[in-house]
Design a protein around this motif. Sequence first.
Motif, short mmCIF file in Angstrom:
data_model
loop_
_atom_site.label_atom_id
_atom_site.label_comp_id
_atom_site.label_asym_id
_atom_site.label_seq_id
_atom_site.Cartn_x
_atom_site.Cartn_y
_atom_site.Cartn_z
N TYR A 158 33.67 34.29 39.83
CA TYR A 158 34.10 34.65 41.10
C TYR A 158 35.20 35.70 41.14
O TYR A 158 36.11 35.55 40.29
N HIS A 159 35.06 37.01 42.05
CA HIS A 159 36.03 38.02 41.59
C HIS A 159 36.01 38.76 42.76
O HIS A 159 35.27 38.75 43.72
N ARG A 160 37.06 39.94 43.00
CA ARG A 160 37.04 40.75 43.87
C ARG A 160 37.88 42.07 43.45
O ARG A 160 38.46 41.87 42.49
N PHE A 161 37.91 43.18 44.44
CA PHE A 161 38.52 44.34 43.69
C PHE A 161 39.46 44.86 44.84
O PHE A 161 38.82 44.91 46.12
N THR A 162 40.46 45.42 44.62
CA THR A 162 41.15 46.28 45.65
C THR A 162 41.91 47.28 45.10
O THR A 162 42.49 47.38 43.91
#
Length: 180
Positions: free
Chosen positions: A134-138
């Motif tokens: 599980y991950h995300r980018f900004t």
Amino acid sequence: MVSAWYMDDSDEDQRLDHHKNPPQPVDMKDVVNLTGVLHWKLNIDTYEGDGMLDKIKKDRGYNYEDVIEISPEKLPNYEEKLKIFFSEHLHTDEEIRFVVAGSGFFDVRDAKNDSWIRIKVEAGDLLILPAGIYHRFTLDSSNYIKAKRFFVGEPVWTPYNRPADEMPARLEYLASVQSN
Ligand code: KMT
Ligand code: NI
């Protein structure tokens, strides 16, 4: 050096650092152990000729490559894409990014306690997020990043938003980090 830290819980602007108070840094080698994320720092001035990137591509079988440039001017549907990137998700394949300019944050979940680890990336950082994490980018407040993307075979960028706990990629990922 690439730097990583446990994030605070605030809902403030995602582009801010979100350090805890006091800050809780994490060594990259601990990030690797805790999450299975891989990281190399390449020389941004010499990587085209020094063989490091070529070796990693060859060793890992990356035969597809393109470039993503994220800025309000360069990326069509910028706002919408950023929302998608920042929604917690997983993929059925590795997410491989080599930053050639600008900077940003990849947030990854520490599988043990489900807390966010924020990894700051900038030019020269090659980051591989394993399938099923599980991950995300900004973007950060500089609002700009340019990165090469790699893939084995035809690329699949599909994000599966959390919860995706029963997906084989998720179960395999958990098994791989728990055996560490
Ligand atoms: C992704 O899939 O999250 C992206 O491609 C955005 C980050 S690339 C530096
Ligand atoms: Ni992703």
